[in-house]
Write a protein that holds these residues in place. Sequence first.
Motif, PDB file in Angstrom:
ATOM      1  N   THR A 217       0.823  -1.211   0.000  1.00  0.00           N
ATOM      2  CA  THR A 217       0.000   0.000   0.000  1.00  0.00           C
ATOM      3  C   THR A 217       0.854   1.257   0.000  1.00  0.00           C
ATOM      4  OG1 THR A 217      -0.203  -0.079   2.422  1.00  0.00           O
ATOM      5  CG2 THR A 217      -1.930  -1.140   1.127  1.00  0.00           C
ATOM      6  N   ALA A 218       1.906   1.280   0.812  1.00  0.00           N
ATOM      7  CA  ALA A 218       2.721   2.496   0.912  1.00  0.00           C
ATOM      8  C   ALA A 218       3.502   2.758  -0.369  1.00  0.00           C
ATOM      9  CB  ALA A 218       3.672   2.402   2.105  1.00  0.00           C
ATOM     10  N   SER A 219       3.963   1.699  -1.023  1.00  0.00           N
ATOM     11  CA  SER A 219       4.694   1.916  -2.281  1.00  0.00           C
ATOM     12  C   SER A 219       3.767   2.465  -3.351  1.00  0.00           C
ATOM     13  CB  SER A 219       5.343   0.616  -2.758  1.00  0.00           C
ATOM     14  OG  SER A 219       4.370  -0.399  -2.979  1.00  0.00           O
ATOM     15  N   ARG A 220       2.569   1.905  -3.437  1.00  0.00           N
ATOM     16  CA  ARG A 220       1.618   2.401  -4.431  1.00  0.00           C
ATOM     17  C   ARG A 220       1.270   3.859  -4.157  1.00  0.00           C
ATOM     18  NH1 ARG A 220      -4.699   1.046  -5.307  1.00  0.00           N
ATOM     19  NH2 ARG A 220      -4.855   2.039  -7.351  1.00  0.00           N
ATOM     20  N   ARG A 221       1.012   4.181  -2.898  1.00  0.00           N
ATOM     21  CA  ARG A 221       0.662   5.555  -2.548  1.00  0.00           C
ATOM     22  C   ARG A 221       1.821   6.515  -2.852  1.00  0.00           C
ATOM     23  NH1 ARG A 221      -0.728   4.563   2.177  1.00  0.00           N
ATOM     24  NH2 ARG A 221       1.205   5.062   3.266  1.00  0.00           N
ATOM     25  N   ALA A 222       3.043   6.139  -2.495  1.00  0.00           N
ATOM     26  CA  ALA A 222       4.191   7.007  -2.736  1.00  0.00           C
ATOM     27  C   ALA A 222       4.404   7.254  -4.222  1.00  0.00           C
ATOM     28  CB  ALA A 222       5.445   6.386  -2.109  1.00  0.00           C
ATOM     29  N   LEU A 223       4.266   6.214  -5.027  1.00  0.00           N
ATOM     30  CA  LEU A 223       4.470   6.364  -6.467  1.00  0.00           C
ATOM     31  C   LEU A 223       3.370   7.218  -7.092  1.00  0.00           C
ATOM     32  CD1 LEU A 223       5.628   2.734  -7.305  1.00  0.00           C
ATOM     33  CD2 LEU A 223       7.043   4.794  -7.391  1.00  0.00           C
ATOM     34  N   GLU A 224       2.141   6.993  -6.680  1.00  0.00           N
ATOM     35  CA  GLU A 224       1.049   7.787  -7.243  1.00  0.00           C
ATOM     36  C   GLU A 224       1.179   9.260  -6.863  1.00  0.00           C
ATOM     37  OE1 GLU A 224      -2.517   4.544  -7.870  1.00  0.00           O
ATOM     38  OE2 GLU A 224      -2.580   5.804  -6.076  1.00  0.00           O
ATOM     39  N   GLU A 225       1.526   9.530  -5.612  1.00  0.00           N
ATOM     40  CA  GLU A 225       1.684  10.917  -5.188  1.00  0.00           C
ATOM     41  C   GLU A 225       2.924  11.550  -5.801  1.00  0.00           C
ATOM     42  OE1 GLU A 225       1.714  10.765  -0.949  1.00  0.00           O
ATOM     43  OE2 GLU A 225      -0.445  10.379  -0.784  1.00  0.00           O
ATOM     44  N   GLY A 226       4.002  10.789  -5.886  1.00  0.00           N
ATOM     45  CA  GLY A 226       5.252  11.342  -6.400  1.00  0.00           C
ATOM     46  C   GLY A 226       5.272  11.529  -7.896  1.00  0.00           C
ATOM     47  N   LEU A 227       4.504  10.717  -8.627  1.00  0.00           N
ATOM     48  CA  LEU A 227       4.544  10.753 -10.091  1.00  0.00           C
ATOM     49  C   LEU A 227       3.262  11.294 -10.710  1.00  0.00           C
ATOM     50  CD1 LEU A 227       6.292   7.315 -10.707  1.00  0.00           C
ATOM     51  CD2 LEU A 227       7.344   9.560 -10.369  1.00  0.00           C
ATOM     52  N   GLY A 228       2.221  11.449  -9.893  1.00  0.00           N
ATOM     53  CA  GLY A 228       0.987  12.031 -10.396  1.00  0.00           C
ATOM     54  C   GLY A 228       0.237  11.164 -11.380  1.00  0.00           C
ATOM     55  N   GLN A 229       0.266   9.848 -11.180  1.00  0.00           N
ATOM     56  CA  GLN A 229      -0.463   8.947 -12.057  1.00  0.00           C
ATOM     57  C   GLN A 229      -0.879   7.705 -11.296  1.00  0.00           C
ATOM     58  OE1 GLN A 229       3.044   8.238 -14.801  1.00  0.00           O
ATOM     59  NE2 GLN A 229       2.421   6.119 -14.522  1.00  0.00           N
ATOM     60  N   THR A 230      -1.840   6.994 -11.857  1.00  0.00           N
ATOM     61  CA  THR A 230      -2.302   5.762 -11.228  1.00  0.00           C
ATOM     62  C   THR A 230      -1.239   4.680 -11.361  1.00  0.00           C
ATOM     63  OG1 THR A 230      -4.607   6.296 -11.703  1.00  0.00           O
ATOM     64  CG2 THR A 230      -4.085   3.977 -11.281  1.00  0.00           C
ATOM     65  N   VAL A 231      -1.015   3.960 -10.274  1.00  0.00           N
ATOM     66  CA  VAL A 231      -0.072   2.836 -10.268  1.00  0.00           C
ATOM     67  C   VAL A 231      -0.833   1.634  -9.718  1.00  0.00           C
ATOM     68  CG1 VAL A 231       2.057   1.913  -9.272  1.00  0.00           C
ATOM     69  CG2 VAL A 231       1.942   4.319  -9.972  1.00  0.00           C
ATOM     70  N   ASP A 232      -1.166   0.691 -10.583  1.00  0.00           N
ATOM     71  CA  ASP A 232      -1.963  -0.448 -10.128  1.00  0.00           C
ATOM     72  C   ASP A 232      -1.472  -1.782 -10.674  1.00  0.00           C
ATOM     73  OD1 ASP A 232      -2.798  -0.173 -12.746  1.00  0.00           O
ATOM     74  OD2 ASP A 232      -4.855   0.401 -12.252  1.00  0.00           O
ATOM     75  N   LEU A 233      -0.201  -1.828 -11.095  1.00  0.00           N
ATOM     76  CA  LEU A 233       0.449  -3.076 -11.467  1.00  0.00           C
ATOM     77  C   LEU A 233       1.618  -3.310 -10.513  1.00  0.00           C
ATOM     78  CD1 LEU A 233       0.521  -2.826 -15.363  1.00  0.00           C
ATOM     79  CD2 LEU A 233      -1.094  -4.116 -13.941  1.00  0.00           C
ATOM     80  N   LEU A 234       1.852  -4.555 -10.169  1.00  0.00           N
ATOM     81  CA  LEU A 234       2.844  -4.928  -9.172  1.00  0.00           C
ATOM     82  C   LEU A 234       3.760  -6.009  -9.725  1.00  0.00           C
ATOM     83  CD1 LEU A 234       3.830  -5.078  -6.126  1.00  0.00           C
ATOM     84  CD2 LEU A 234       2.026  -6.806  -5.815  1.00  0.00           C
ATOM     85  N   ALA A 235       5.043  -5.923  -9.384  1.00  0.00           N
ATOM     86  CA  ALA A 235       5.978  -7.019  -9.625  1.00  0.00           C
ATOM     87  C   ALA A 235       6.518  -7.472  -8.276  1.00  0.00           C
ATOM     88  CB  ALA A 235       7.132  -6.570 -10.527  1.00  0.00           C
ATOM     89  N   TYR A 236       6.355  -8.756  -7.967  1.00  0.00           N
ATOM     90  CA  TYR A 236       6.852  -9.267  -6.695  1.00  0.00           C
ATOM     91  C   TYR A 236       8.378  -9.277  -6.681  1.00  0.00           C
ATOM     92  CZ  TYR A 236       2.108 -11.240  -6.320  1.00  0.00           C
ATOM     93  OH  TYR A 236       0.750 -11.427  -6.281  1.00  0.00           O
TER      94      TYR A 236
END
Length: 318
Positions: A217-236
Amino acid sequence: MSRRLLVLGWHNIDPTPFYPADPGAGRRGFERQLAAIDRLGTVVPLSEAVDTLAAGGELPPRAVALTFDDGYADWLDAAVPALDRRGMHGTFFLVSDILSGRIGAWWEDLADAFDRVTAPSLEWAGRTHDLSTPTARRAAQDALKDELKLVDRATRVEAVARIAERIAPPPPPRPPMFLDWDGARALAATGHGIGSHTVTHPILSREDEGTQRHELTASRRALEEGLGQTVDLLAYPNGNAGDYDERTMSVARGAGYRAAITTRPGLVGPNEPPFAMHRIVLTPLTDVGELFGKVARKGTGVARRVANRAVRTLTPTG
């Protein structure tokens, strides 16, 4: 048309301590790979392919999605320009705390220490590792790397720091190996896809559920806030069969991701679990033409062995 997708993955392009190669070999090899992919496949954005398969639609024949993990700095001046010259789309998975400079990459730190080793041997966890020859050092590094993957992140990071102190002097200043947030914003501005690779790159199945939830959750939130776009794909991170589990997939779904990719070889089909998508990981030296041929004729198990041979060519033996 097709309902099958081949997902390919890279890490770096230029050589690093963990991925050594001759100077320039990575860029030349990557250009050859893209030329082969251009000839043999049809590149599609991973996000679009995920949507198409979820909706029961069809992909172009020999559909291929291109992905990149960890956030290496050479993406901006090597990977992206090469992709853009051919009109190809890539998806780049970022580690938010590496972007912030809060952590390094433990696998590169370990390899760098072994590159600078001055100790003749290492006593570690009841074993003596010979460090007197390049072959012995490579064997010791590989053994320690595999052992460290079996523990939680905090234990792993502390262990790498202690090993480095015992075997090598402090590292000299050097250019950054990974992107920072300015680099990530420049990457996002190219129009290529951005995905999450967690906050600190732990092996998720080694962590408790609360830590997994924070990492996703925190990585997705940081990337979305920092880059200004939706981030909804994940690589383990690491992404092999034992590196994530049903709990991990449930946490990823709950964190708002649409899909997650692994490093387990195989083709992605319409019935593939969206949170366990197969992928074949390459180095820039993998023979992509041979890999495509093996996939077409004998399946991805053989193709993965082709990719693994390229990994072995990057490993110094003495």
